[in-house]
Design a protein around this motif. Structure first.
Motif, PDB file in Angstrom:
ATOM      1  N   VAL A  75      -2.079   5.042 -27.280  1.00 47.02           N
ATOM      2  CA  VAL A  75      -0.787   5.036 -27.966  1.00 47.02           C
ATOM      3  C   VAL A  75      -0.889   4.474 -29.383  1.00 47.02           C
ATOM      4  N   GLU A  76      -2.090   4.106 -29.816  1.00 51.94           N
ATOM      5  CA  GLU A  76      -2.260   3.681 -31.202  1.00 51.94           C
ATOM      6  C   GLU A  76      -1.956   4.867 -32.109  1.00 51.94           C
ATOM      7  N   ASP A  77      -1.184   4.638 -33.151  1.00 50.28           N
ATOM      8  CA  ASP A  77      -0.590   5.733 -33.912  1.00 50.28           C
ATOM      9  C   ASP A  77      -1.620   6.691 -34.486  1.00 50.28           C
ATOM     10  N   GLU A  78      -2.658   6.185 -35.137  1.00 51.12           N
ATOM     11  CA  GLU A  78      -3.617   7.077 -35.773  1.00 51.12           C
ATOM     12  C   GLU A  78      -4.384   7.911 -34.750  1.00 51.12           C
ATOM     13  N   ALA A  79      -4.820   7.259 -33.655  1.00 51.64           N
ATOM     14  CA  ALA A  79      -5.554   7.989 -32.623  1.00 51.64           C
ATOM     15  C   ALA A  79      -4.677   9.057 -31.986  1.00 51.64           C
ATOM     16  N   TYR A  80      -3.415   8.707 -31.722  1.00 51.48           N
ATOM     17  CA  TYR A  80      -2.483   9.657 -31.119  1.00 51.48           C
ATOM     18  C   TYR A  80      -2.276  10.857 -32.031  1.00 51.48           C
ATOM     19  N   ARG A  81      -2.080  10.582 -33.312  1.00 49.96           N
ATOM     20  CA  ARG A  81      -1.833  11.662 -34.266  1.00 49.96           C
ATOM     21  C   ARG A  81      -3.093  12.505 -34.503  1.00 49.96           C
ATOM     22  N   ASN A  82      -4.259  11.879 -34.454  1.00 49.16           N
ATOM     23  CA  ASN A  82      -5.485  12.639 -34.654  1.00 49.16           C
ATOM     24  C   ASN A  82      -5.700  13.653 -33.532  1.00 49.16           C
ATOM     25  N   LEU A  83      -5.467  13.227 -32.286  1.00 48.79           N
ATOM     26  CA  LEU A  83      -5.606  14.169 -31.181  1.00 48.79           C
ATOM     27  C   LEU A  83      -4.544  15.261 -31.282  1.00 48.79           C
ATOM     28  N   GLU A  84      -3.352  14.886 -31.722  1.00 51.90           N
ATOM     29  CA  GLU A  84      -2.289  15.869 -31.915  1.00 51.90           C
ATOM     30  C   GLU A  84      -2.677  16.887 -32.986  1.00 51.90           C
ATOM     31  N   THR A  85      -3.403  16.446 -34.004  1.00 47.82           N
ATOM     32  CA  THR A  85      -3.882  17.363 -35.038  1.00 47.82           C
ATOM     33  C   THR A  85      -4.861  18.377 -34.466  1.00 47.82           C
ATOM     34  N   VAL A  86      -5.744  17.910 -33.564  1.00 45.46           N
ATOM     35  CA  VAL A  86      -6.665  18.835 -32.903  1.00 45.46           C
ATOM     36  C   VAL A  86      -5.884  19.837 -32.063  1.00 45.46           C
ATOM     37  N   TYR A  87      -4.876  19.354 -31.311  1.00 43.71           N
ATOM     38  CA  TYR A  87      -4.009  20.289 -30.585  1.00 43.71           C
ATOM     39  C   TYR A  87      -3.430  21.331 -31.543  1.00 43.71           C
ATOM     40  N   GLY A  88      -3.030  20.860 -32.729  1.00 45.00           N
ATOM     41  CA  GLY A  88      -2.402  21.749 -33.695  1.00 45.00           C
ATOM     42  C   GLY A  88      -3.291  22.879 -34.151  1.00 45.00           C
ATOM     43  N   ALA A  89      -4.614  22.693 -34.056  1.00 42.54           N
ATOM     44  CA  ALA A  89      -5.527  23.752 -34.465  1.00 42.54           C
ATOM     45  C   ALA A  89      -5.298  25.009 -33.653  1.00 42.54           C
ATOM     46  N   PHE A  90      -5.105  24.846 -32.331  1.00 42.58           N
ATOM     47  CA  PHE A  90      -4.911  26.054 -31.524  1.00 42.58           C
ATOM     48  C   PHE A  90      -3.449  26.382 -31.272  1.00 42.58           C
ATOM     49  N   THR A  91      -2.559  25.386 -31.275  1.00 39.83           N
ATOM     50  CA  THR A  91      -1.146  25.746 -31.113  1.00 39.83           C
ATOM     51  C   THR A  91      -0.639  26.505 -32.341  1.00 39.83           C
ATOM     52  N   THR A  92      -1.168  26.194 -33.511  1.00 43.79           N
ATOM     53  CA  THR A  92      -0.793  26.948 -34.714  1.00 43.79           C
ATOM     54  C   THR A  92      -1.280  28.382 -34.621  1.00 43.79           C
ATOM     55  N   ILE A  93      -2.519  28.571 -34.187  1.00 41.87           N
ATOM     56  CA  ILE A  93      -3.037  29.933 -34.016  1.00 41.87           C
ATOM     57  C   ILE A  93      -2.188  30.691 -32.998  1.00 41.87           C
ATOM     58  N   GLY A  94      -1.725  30.017 -31.966  1.00 44.39           N
ATOM     59  CA  GLY A  94      -0.889  30.663 -30.966  1.00 44.39           C
ATOM     60  C   GLY A  94       0.509  30.976 -31.446  1.00 44.39           C
ATOM     61  N   ASP A  95       0.934  30.287 -32.500  1.00 42.98           N
ATOM     62  CA  ASP A  95       2.306  30.408 -32.979  1.00 42.98           C
ATOM     63  C   ASP A  95       2.430  31.200 -34.278  1.00 42.98           C
ATOM     64  N   VAL A  96       1.331  31.336 -35.025  1.00 42.88           N
ATOM     65  CA  VAL A  96       1.394  31.970 -36.340  1.00 42.88           C
ATOM     66  C   VAL A  96       1.982  33.378 -36.215  1.00 42.88           C
ATOM     67  N   GLY A  97       2.755  33.771 -37.208  1.00 45.40           N
ATOM     68  CA  GLY A  97       3.497  35.021 -37.115  1.00 45.40           C
ATOM     69  C   GLY A  97       2.715  36.264 -37.445  1.00 45.40           C
ATOM     70  N   LEU A  98       1.493  36.355 -36.963  1.00 41.32           N
ATOM     71  CA  LEU A  98       0.626  37.512 -37.163  1.00 41.32           C
ATOM     72  C   LEU A  98      -0.151  37.782 -35.879  1.00 41.32           C
ATOM     73  N   PRO A  99      -0.506  39.027 -35.596  1.00 42.66           N
ATOM     74  CA  PRO A  99      -1.393  39.299 -34.465  1.00 42.66           C
ATOM     75  C   PRO A  99      -2.735  38.605 -34.678  1.00 42.66           C
ATOM     76  N   THR A 100      -3.277  38.016 -33.612  1.00 44.17           N
ATOM     77  CA  THR A 100      -4.514  37.249 -33.730  1.00 44.17           C
ATOM     78  C   THR A 100      -5.545  37.717 -32.706  1.00 44.17           C
ATOM     79  N   ILE A 101      -6.798  37.717 -33.124  1.00 46.44           N
ATOM     80  CA  ILE A 101      -7.919  38.069 -32.245  1.00 46.44           C
ATOM     81  C   ILE A 101      -8.984  36.991 -32.380  1.00 46.44           C
ATOM     82  N   ALA A 102      -9.539  36.546 -31.261  1.00 46.55           N
ATOM     83  CA  ALA A 102     -10.693  35.655 -31.278  1.00 46.55           C
ATOM     84  C   ALA A 102     -11.949  36.488 -31.091  1.00 46.55           C
ATOM     85  N   ALA A 103     -12.922  36.312 -31.971  1.00 42.93           N
ATOM     86  CA  ALA A 103     -14.227  36.944 -31.839  1.00 42.93           C
ATOM     87  C   ALA A 103     -15.197  35.867 -31.378  1.00 42.93           C
TER      88      ALA A 103
END
Length: 264
Positions: A75-103
């Protein structure tokens, strides 16, 4: 950008994870760069699709230091936010308003598998390795992992992989409907680009198509954003148990900061 390369050709934005020394394991900075690249593509009206790739090694998960630091104090703020940033790497790809393909070539492990599953479609090499790896290193999955597996391949595959740690090859992934097609390594990016270019020829239509597609194909059960939060608490507990101050793993954590081995 240092860990992520960005290029546009044929109205397709290619986002390439480019940290081969650690097999493209997601650091906090790399995750930010990936988010920035996705939003750059989204803001460019001439772009109609995105291909996410990692070259020889798709993504080995999150760097160990991120997980270890979170485990020391979830629950330390920086550690919590850092892991959330990693989550954001793939949640953004899942949410971006364009068709996406993983190679996908090489391994997609843990958070790297989440990244692949977050896209709308996957093209994989025949010898690709898709594996969760969370429980096998003593931590709970995160990032809505079970929901991602279930919505792509169903409950049976989610159980086999997420619970029991089954590793899936590229060819097996196609059989399980985790991927659309498997090709020889040298053809994976080319085939993914060719497929993306079909829809990208009309970027405005592509953006409307993807909105309709995602709305109409949402499966039953728990929504992904809810799953991310459901998994957060038990993952924090498991990270604390593994990396907390009482475990006496300071020296191991120091070595893990530079370890290139694939981990979620």
């Amino acid at each position: 950008m240092t860990d992520v390369a960005y290029a546009v050709a044929d109205a397709v934005a290619t986002i390439t994870l480019n940290a081969p020394d650690r097999r493209n394991a997601l650091s906090v900075e790399m995750s930010r760069e990936l988010v920035d690249a996705a939003r750059t593509a989204e803001s460019d009206a001439a772009v109609g699709a995105i291909v996410v790739t990692g070259g020889q090694h798709f993504c080995a998960g999150a760097v160990r230091a991120v997980l270890a630091d979170t485990g020391l104090d979830p629950v330390e703020d920086e550690a919590y936010r850092n892991l959330e940033t990693v989550y954001g790497a793939f949640t953004t790809i899942g949410d971006v308003g364009l068709p996406t393909i993983a190679a996908v070539r090489g391994a997609a492990v843990g958070a790297g598998l989440n990244l692949a599953l977050a896209t709308d479609l996957r093209i994989v090499s025949r010898t690709a390795r898709l594996l969760p790896g969370f429980a096998q290193i003593g931590i709970h999955p995160g990032g809505g992992h079970f929901t991602l597996l279930n919505r792509v391949a169903g409950r049976e595959a989610a159980a086999a992989m997420g619970l029991f740690g089954e590793e899936v090859s590229g060819e097996r992934a196609v059989e399980l409907r985790l991927a659309w097609a498997a090709h020889d390594d040298e053809h994976v990016e080319r085939e993914a680009h060719a497929l993306a270019a079909r829809v990208a020829t009309d970027p405005e239509l592509a953006r409307r198509l993807i909105r309709s597609f995602r709305r109409e194909t949402v499966p039953g059960g728990v929504a992904w954003d809810v799953a991310v939060e459901l998994e957060r608490s038990p993952q924090m507990w498991s990270l604390r148990r593994k990396h907390g101050p009482s475990t006496g793993r300071a020296s191991e954590r120091a070595s893990e900061r530079v370890a290139p081995d694939p981990e979620p």
